[in-house]
Design a protein around this motif. Structure first.
Motif, mmCIF file in Angstrom:
data_model
loop_
_atom_site.group_PDB
_atom_site.id
_atom_site.type_symbol
_atom_site.label_atom_id
_atom_site.label_comp_id
_atom_site.label_asym_id
_atom_site.label_seq_id
_atom_site.Cartn_x
_atom_site.Cartn_y
_atom_site.Cartn_z
ATOM 1 N N GLN A 39 40.023 67.674 38.452
ATOM 2 C CA GLN A 39 40.630 69.051 38.090
ATOM 3 C C GLN A 39 39.549 70.194 38.164
ATOM 4 O O GLN A 39 38.472 69.993 38.857
ATOM 5 N N ARG A 40 40.138 71.466 38.074
ATOM 6 C CA ARG A 40 39.357 72.498 38.329
ATOM 7 C C ARG A 40 39.685 73.415 37.163
ATOM 8 O O ARG A 40 40.826 73.655 36.691
ATOM 9 N N ARG A 41 38.408 73.692 36.331
ATOM 10 C CA ARG A 41 38.652 74.582 35.239
ATOM 11 C C ARG A 41 37.975 75.892 35.439
ATOM 12 O O ARG A 41 38.150 76.798 34.361
ATOM 13 N N GLU A 45 35.709 77.469 41.455
ATOM 14 C CA GLU A 45 35.391 75.879 42.051
ATOM 15 C C GLU A 45 36.490 75.529 43.117
ATOM 16 O O GLU A 45 36.532 74.900 43.640
ATOM 17 N N LEU A 46 37.648 76.673 43.123
ATOM 18 C CA LEU A 46 38.860 76.351 43.874
ATOM 19 C C LEU A 46 38.696 76.035 45.504
ATOM 20 O O LEU A 46 39.145 75.191 46.042
ATOM 21 N N ARG A 48 36.000 74.841 46.944
ATOM 22 C CA ARG A 48 34.882 73.955 47.156
ATOM 23 C C ARG A 48 35.405 72.611 47.859
ATOM 24 O O ARG A 48 36.580 72.243 47.228
#
Length: 287
Positions: A39-41, A45-46, A48
């Motif tokens: 997941q990405r919160r 971070e997208l 990476r």
């Protein structure tokens, strides 16, 4: 809104079969393999682990649960809103822009699939996270979390989830936003490169596109920020990853299929890119 019939109602509707031993047959089903969920919160971070446009041989299923973000896939720009999903197919460039906020919650499911033609109708096509899709996604994630590595249940549920999503492909397609600069050059290069090593050289591709090699190099770098030579080498290595995972072909055969002159050059390039040998990669999940 009409409620769904319960099990008792559905059973009562069933007719008597015309022949008790002749029923419905399923089509060919290719199960997802080598499944990874994360997941990405946070929007930061997208893109990476590496900055810029991602490219690999695996399928990516994205479920946007919270926060809208622009997803750039090849030369298309799609605004993926909360409550929507998207499939990114193998060898498609993709990266993320303009998040609605830093706080987000997106699910990513990456997997290998021997036959990706069954997902072709989902190319560049966001779909809604309908209650049936969310229900199967919940079952899939629970099985992924709770079942052991040898269990078939996560793969079966992911196949069911993809089947649910394919049913949504029958709805009218939402038009993408404006194409990015140099529209089509990345897709054209990828399509030609995947037709075989003999057609994937820079000179051959430039000739097919009717432009000079130098012009092709300049257009490609302007479009995606990397050299076309580096991109083609990475395409060959990513194709090799898929062949190593999904076929029983010998490493020497994989090297030849991916356009390497020798197994030595192939192994050296593979280790430089991924940090392990081709054989170690093939057996990485069998330890």
């Amino acid at each position: 809104m009409t409620s769904k019939p319960d099990l008792t109602t559905l059973v009562n509707r069933l007719p008597q079969p015309p022949h008790p031993l002749m029923g419905r047959r399923p089509g060919a089903v290719a199960l997802p393999d080598n499944i990874v969920c994360f997941q990405r919160r946070a929007a930061s971070e997208l893109n990476r682990p590496r900055r810029g446009r991602a490219l690999h041989h695996r399928c990516v299923l994205i479920l946007a649960l919270r926060t809208a973000v622009t997803v750039c896939v090849d030369d298309r720009v799609l605004r993926l809103g909360a409550g929507e999903g998207l499939i990114v197919l193998p060898f498609q460039f993709h990266h993320y822009l303009h998040p609605q906020s830093e706080s987000m919650l997106w699910l990513f499911v990456t997997f290998d699939l021997a036959d990706t033609s069954q997902l072709a109708s989902l190319r560049f096509k966001p779909f809604p996270l309908t209650p049936p899709v969310q229900g199967v996604a919940t079952e899939f994630l629970a099985a992924y979390e709770q079942e052991g590595r040898e269990s078939d249940l996560p793969a079966l549920l992911l196949a069911l989830l993809l089947a649910r999503v394919r049913r949504l492909a029958r709805t009218p397609r939402r038009a993408p936003l404006e194409p990015e600069a140099s529209p089509g050059v990345v897709m054209q290069v990828n399509q030609l490169a995947q037709k075989g090593p003999e057609r994937s050289g820079i000179k051959q591709i430039a000739h097919t596109l009717g432009i000079s090699p130098s012009h092709l190099r300049a257009r490609f770098r302007a479009s995606c920020g990397v050299s076309i030579g580096r991109h083609l080498r990475r395409l060959r290595l990513e194709k090799a990853c898929g062949l190593l995972r999904l076929t029983p072909n010998r490493v020497s055969e994989v090297a030849e299929q991916c356009g390497f002159n020798s197994i030595y050059h192939f192994s050296r390039a593979f280790r430089a890119a991924y940090g392990i040998s081709p054989m170690q990669y093939r057996h990485a999940d069998k330890r």
